[in-house]
Design a protein around this motif. Structure first.
Motif, PDB file in Angstrom:
ATOM      1  N   ALA A  18       1.148  -1.450   0.123  1.00 47.47           N
ATOM      2  CA  ALA A  18       0.009  -0.015   0.465  1.00 47.47           C
ATOM      3  C   ALA A  18       0.744   1.585  -0.472  1.00 47.47           C
ATOM      4  CB  ALA A  18      -1.160   0.168   1.449  1.00 47.47           C
ATOM      5  N   GLU A  19       1.962   1.077   0.843  1.00 47.55           N
ATOM      6  CA  GLU A  19       2.892   2.360   1.051  1.00 47.55           C
ATOM      7  C   GLU A  19       3.444   2.461  -0.849  1.00 47.55           C
ATOM      8  OE1 GLU A  19       5.736   1.116   3.661  1.00 47.55           O
ATOM      9  OE2 GLU A  19       4.565   1.578   5.404  1.00 47.55           O
ATOM     10  N   ARG A  20       3.647   1.395  -1.246  1.00 53.96           N
ATOM     11  CA  ARG A  20       4.496   2.272  -2.728  1.00 53.96           C
ATOM     12  C   ARG A  20       3.434   1.600  -3.800  1.00 53.96           C
ATOM     13  NH1 ARG A  20       2.606  -2.306  -5.106  1.00 53.96           N
ATOM     14  NH2 ARG A  20       3.839  -4.290  -4.831  1.00 53.96           N
ATOM     15  N   ARG A  21       2.391   1.689  -3.308  1.00 52.16           N
ATOM     16  CA  ARG A  21       1.078   1.704  -4.648  1.00 52.16           C
ATOM     17  C   ARG A  21       1.384   2.314  -5.749  1.00 52.16           C
ATOM     18  NH1 ARG A  21      -4.481   0.667  -2.150  1.00 52.16           N
ATOM     19  NH2 ARG A  21      -3.336  -0.947  -1.774  1.00 52.16           N
ATOM     20  N   ASP A  22       1.468   1.609  -7.244  1.00 51.72           N
ATOM     21  CA  ASP A  22       1.273   2.233  -7.699  1.00 51.72           C
ATOM     22  C   ASP A  22       0.356   2.803  -9.697  1.00 51.72           C
ATOM     23  OD1 ASP A  22       2.141   0.116  -9.044  1.00 51.72           O
ATOM     24  OD2 ASP A  22       3.516   0.257 -10.013  1.00 51.72           O
ATOM     25  N   GLY A  23      -0.700   2.356  -9.083  1.00 52.44           N
ATOM     26  CA  GLY A  23      -1.971   2.400  -9.747  1.00 52.44           C
ATOM     27  C   GLY A  23      -2.520   0.748  -9.880  1.00 52.44           C
ATOM     28  N   GLY A  24      -1.397   0.329  -9.564  1.00 53.38           N
ATOM     29  CA  GLY A  24      -1.931  -1.452  -9.975  1.00 53.38           C
ATOM     30  C   GLY A  24      -1.821  -2.767  -8.834  1.00 53.38           C
ATOM     31  N   ALA A  25      -2.946  -2.374  -8.488  1.00 53.36           N
ATOM     32  CA  ALA A  25      -3.804  -2.797  -6.850  1.00 53.36           C
ATOM     33  C   ALA A  25      -4.559  -3.609  -7.109  1.00 53.36           C
ATOM     34  CB  ALA A  25      -3.693  -1.730  -6.272  1.00 53.36           C
ATOM     35  N   ARG A  26      -5.308  -4.223  -8.154  1.00 52.25           N
ATOM     36  CA  ARG A  26      -5.903  -5.232  -8.726  1.00 52.25           C
ATOM     37  C   ARG A  26      -6.073  -6.468  -7.258  1.00 52.25           C
ATOM     38  NH1 ARG A  26      -7.230  -9.437 -11.858  1.00 52.25           N
ATOM     39  NH2 ARG A  26      -9.499 -10.043 -11.858  1.00 52.25           N
ATOM     40  N   TYR A  27      -4.532  -7.229  -7.562  1.00 53.74           N
ATOM     41  CA  TYR A  27      -4.596  -7.793  -6.287  1.00 53.74           C
ATOM     42  C   TYR A  27      -4.913  -7.353  -4.574  1.00 53.74           C
ATOM     43  CZ  TYR A  27      -3.980 -11.580 -10.494  1.00 53.74           C
ATOM     44  OH  TYR A  27      -4.709 -11.743 -12.003  1.00 53.74           O
ATOM     45  N   GLU A  28      -3.915  -6.798  -4.416  1.00 55.60           N
ATOM     46  CA  GLU A  28      -3.540  -5.927  -3.483  1.00 55.60           C
ATOM     47  C   GLU A  28      -5.143  -6.206  -3.246  1.00 55.60           C
ATOM     48  OE1 GLU A  28      -1.064  -3.070  -3.769  1.00 55.60           O
ATOM     49  OE2 GLU A  28       0.075  -3.481  -4.888  1.00 55.60           O
ATOM     50  N   SER A  29      -6.631  -5.695  -3.711  1.00 59.82           N
ATOM     51  CA  SER A  29      -7.578  -5.816  -2.910  1.00 59.82           C
ATOM     52  C   SER A  29      -8.489  -6.995  -2.663  1.00 59.82           C
ATOM     53  CB  SER A  29      -8.729  -4.958  -4.137  1.00 59.82           C
ATOM     54  OG  SER A  29      -8.838  -5.742  -5.139  1.00 59.82           O
ATOM     55  N   LEU A  30      -7.940  -7.567  -2.759  1.00 64.49           N
ATOM     56  CA  LEU A  30      -8.454  -9.019  -2.354  1.00 64.49           C
ATOM     57  C   LEU A  30      -8.089  -9.070  -1.418  1.00 64.49           C
ATOM     58  CD1 LEU A  30      -7.097 -11.154  -5.745  1.00 64.49           C
ATOM     59  CD2 LEU A  30      -9.709 -10.438  -5.237  1.00 64.49           C
ATOM     60  N   ASP A  31      -9.377  -9.879  -0.641  1.00 62.98           N
ATOM     61  CA  ASP A  31      -9.296  -9.849   1.255  1.00 62.98           C
ATOM     62  C   ASP A  31      -8.362 -11.004   1.905  1.00 62.98           C
ATOM     63  OD1 ASP A  31      -9.560 -12.819   1.135  1.00 62.98           O
ATOM     64  OD2 ASP A  31     -11.577 -12.198   0.872  1.00 62.98           O
ATOM     65  N   VAL A  32      -7.718 -10.656   2.699  1.00 66.68           N
ATOM     66  CA  VAL A  32      -6.519 -10.906   3.959  1.00 66.68           C
ATOM     67  C   VAL A  32      -6.944 -12.767   3.511  1.00 66.68           C
ATOM     68  CG1 VAL A  32      -5.896 -11.192   6.450  1.00 66.68           C
ATOM     69  CG2 VAL A  32      -6.589  -9.307   5.004  1.00 66.68           C
ATOM     70  N   ALA A  33      -7.906 -13.716   4.057  1.00 68.01           N
ATOM     71  CA  ALA A  33      -8.028 -14.957   3.421  1.00 68.01           C
ATOM     72  C   ALA A  33      -7.318 -15.171   2.279  1.00 68.01           C
ATOM     73  CB  ALA A  33      -9.054 -15.251   3.401  1.00 68.01           C
ATOM     74  N   PHE A  34      -7.963 -14.397   0.851  1.00 68.14           N
ATOM     75  CA  PHE A  34      -6.958 -14.729  -0.052  1.00 68.14           C
ATOM     76  C   PHE A  34      -5.663 -14.915  -0.588  1.00 68.14           C
ATOM     77  CE2 PHE A  34      -5.159 -13.405  -3.618  1.00 68.14           C
ATOM     78  CZ  PHE A  34      -5.266 -14.087  -5.229  1.00 68.14           C
ATOM     79  N   HIS A  35      -5.100 -13.965   0.424  1.00 62.75           N
ATOM     80  CA  HIS A  35      -3.196 -13.661   0.260  1.00 62.75           C
ATOM     81  C   HIS A  35      -2.779 -14.757   1.393  1.00 62.75           C
ATOM     82  CE1 HIS A  35      -3.025  -9.935  -1.582  1.00 62.75           C
ATOM     83  NE2 HIS A  35      -4.024  -9.543  -1.575  1.00 62.75           N
ATOM     84  N   GLU A  36      -3.594 -15.042   2.195  1.00 65.62           N
ATOM     85  CA  GLU A  36      -3.140 -16.360   3.457  1.00 65.62           C
ATOM     86  C   GLU A  36      -3.235 -17.203   3.102  1.00 65.62           C
ATOM     87  OE1 GLU A  36      -1.697 -16.061   5.890  1.00 65.62           O
ATOM     88  OE2 GLU A  36      -2.550 -14.169   6.751  1.00 65.62           O
ATOM     89  N   ARG A  37      -3.569 -17.792   1.381  1.00 67.09           N
ATOM     90  CA  ARG A  37      -3.919 -19.673   0.992  1.00 67.09           C
ATOM     91  C   ARG A  37      -2.381 -19.096  -0.226  1.00 67.09           C
ATOM     92  NH1 ARG A  37      -9.428 -18.159   0.863  1.00 67.09           N
ATOM     93  NH2 ARG A  37      -9.679 -17.103  -1.603  1.00 67.09           N
ATOM     94  N   VAL A  38      -2.319 -17.709  -0.703  1.00 66.64           N
ATOM     95  CA  VAL A  38      -1.023 -17.538  -1.309  1.00 66.64           C
ATOM     96  C   VAL A  38       0.234 -18.103  -0.509  1.00 66.64           C
ATOM     97  CG1 VAL A  38       0.110 -15.991  -2.717  1.00 66.64           C
ATOM     98  CG2 VAL A  38      -2.528 -15.426  -3.387  1.00 66.64           C
ATOM     99  N   ARG A  39       0.011 -17.220   0.335  1.00 71.06           N
ATOM    100  CA  ARG A  39       0.992 -17.402   1.122  1.00 71.06           C
ATOM    101  C   ARG A  39       1.224 -18.917   1.598  1.00 71.06           C
ATOM    102  NH1 ARG A  39       2.755 -15.875   7.224  1.00 71.06           N
ATOM    103  NH2 ARG A  39       5.712 -15.855   7.127  1.00 71.06           N
ATOM    104  N   ARG A  40       0.485 -20.139   2.191  1.00 76.40           N
ATOM    105  CA  ARG A  40       0.594 -21.775   1.955  1.00 76.40           C
ATOM    106  C   ARG A  40       1.043 -22.355   1.004  1.00 76.40           C
ATOM    107  NH1 ARG A  40       2.191 -25.700   4.368  1.00 76.40           N
ATOM    108  NH2 ARG A  40       1.672 -26.822   4.266  1.00 76.40           N
ATOM    109  N   GLY A  41       0.395 -21.423  -0.160  1.00 77.23           N
ATOM    110  CA  GLY A  41       0.723 -22.202  -1.523  1.00 77.23           C
ATOM    111  C   GLY A  41       2.172 -22.517  -2.035  1.00 77.23           C
ATOM    112  N   PHE A  42       2.881 -21.088  -1.820  1.00 77.15           N
ATOM    113  CA  PHE A  42       3.956 -20.325  -1.911  1.00 77.15           C
ATOM    114  C   PHE A  42       5.085 -21.915  -1.199  1.00 77.15           C
ATOM    115  CE2 PHE A  42       3.407 -16.187  -3.887  1.00 77.15           C
ATOM    116  CZ  PHE A  42       4.068 -16.691  -5.238  1.00 77.15           C
TER     117      PHE A  42
END
Length: 218
Positions: free
Chosen positions: A150-174
């Motif tokens: 969010a601090e370095r947002r440059d306009g391409g924030a589509r994925y960042e706008s998804l909920d925290v649960a989504f990002h937790e699944r992504v982290r677990r996936g990695f």
């Protein structure tokens, strides 16, 4: 580099993990050692892929369904490989990419639930047998990553706008990807300072792919 074929190194991780920064630092360090480097990114890295990138990173979160997203990423990846990655590797260059197919597995697979067999089929079509020589997965807590993003947002924030649960699944996936392919993937703590992370990245790249770089630098 003395090898006929170049080295393909990919940087992976969630939002705000510092992939772009670490890629730039590694590229500069390799170039200081006399290596030829192509620094690139996905989606993007070629003219056609950059056009597809605009479709993927901008707009509302529900702009595409999960399968369409995977198809778009795969189309961009195919063009990127044909136009940029494969020609550079054939010339013996280092190719450093900010994201590659593991991001599709993590985001569209673990995040959105596209079945792995569908993603594998797309990989087979778009990429074939090529795999990165080394994948560096920069890992940090989701909340911290989203704060950084969010601090370095440059306009391409589509994925960042998804909920925290989504990002937790992504982290677990990695994490699952790293555990499944330890010979290719290395999980790196990205909560440290950029300088400390860069040193971990350098040590890993040099030890695994080019030990002579450590001797030269020393």
């Amino acid at each position: 580099m003395t090898a006929d074929r170049g080295r393909f190194v990919t940087f992976e991780g969630g939002e705000g993990a510092g992939k772009s920064t670490q890629l730039r630092l590694l590229a500069a360090r390799l170039e200081a050692q006399g290596e030829s480097v192509l620094a690139t990114r996905e989606p993007g890295g070629s003219e056609g892929a950059e056009q597809i990138r605009e479709l993927l990173v901008h707009g509302p979160a529900d702009r595409w369904d999960r399968v369409t997203e995977a198809l778009l990423h795969s189309a961009a990846r195919r063009d990127h490989l044909l136009r940029s990655v494969e020609p550079a590797l054939a010339l013996g260059r280092w190719v450093l990419s900010d994201r590659f197919a593991d991001s599709t597995a993590a985001y569209q697979g673990y995040g959105h639930g596209v079945p792995p067999e569908k993603l594998q089929a797309l990989y087979d079509i778009a990429v074939g047998r090529l795999k990165p020589d080394l994948t560096l997965i920069l890992d940090l807590p989701v909340a911290q990553g989203l704060r950084r993003a969010a601090e370095r947002r440059d306009g391409g924030a589509r994925y960042e706008s998804l909920d925290v649960a989504f990002h937790e699944r992504v982290r677990r996936g990695f994490h699952v990807i790293a555990e499944a392919e330890p010979e290719r993937c290395v999980l790196i703590d990205a909560t440290a300072s950029p300088e400390a992370v860069a040193q971990s990245v350098w040590q890993c790249v040099a030890e695994r792919l080019a030990p002579q770089l450590l001797e030269t630098e020393g």
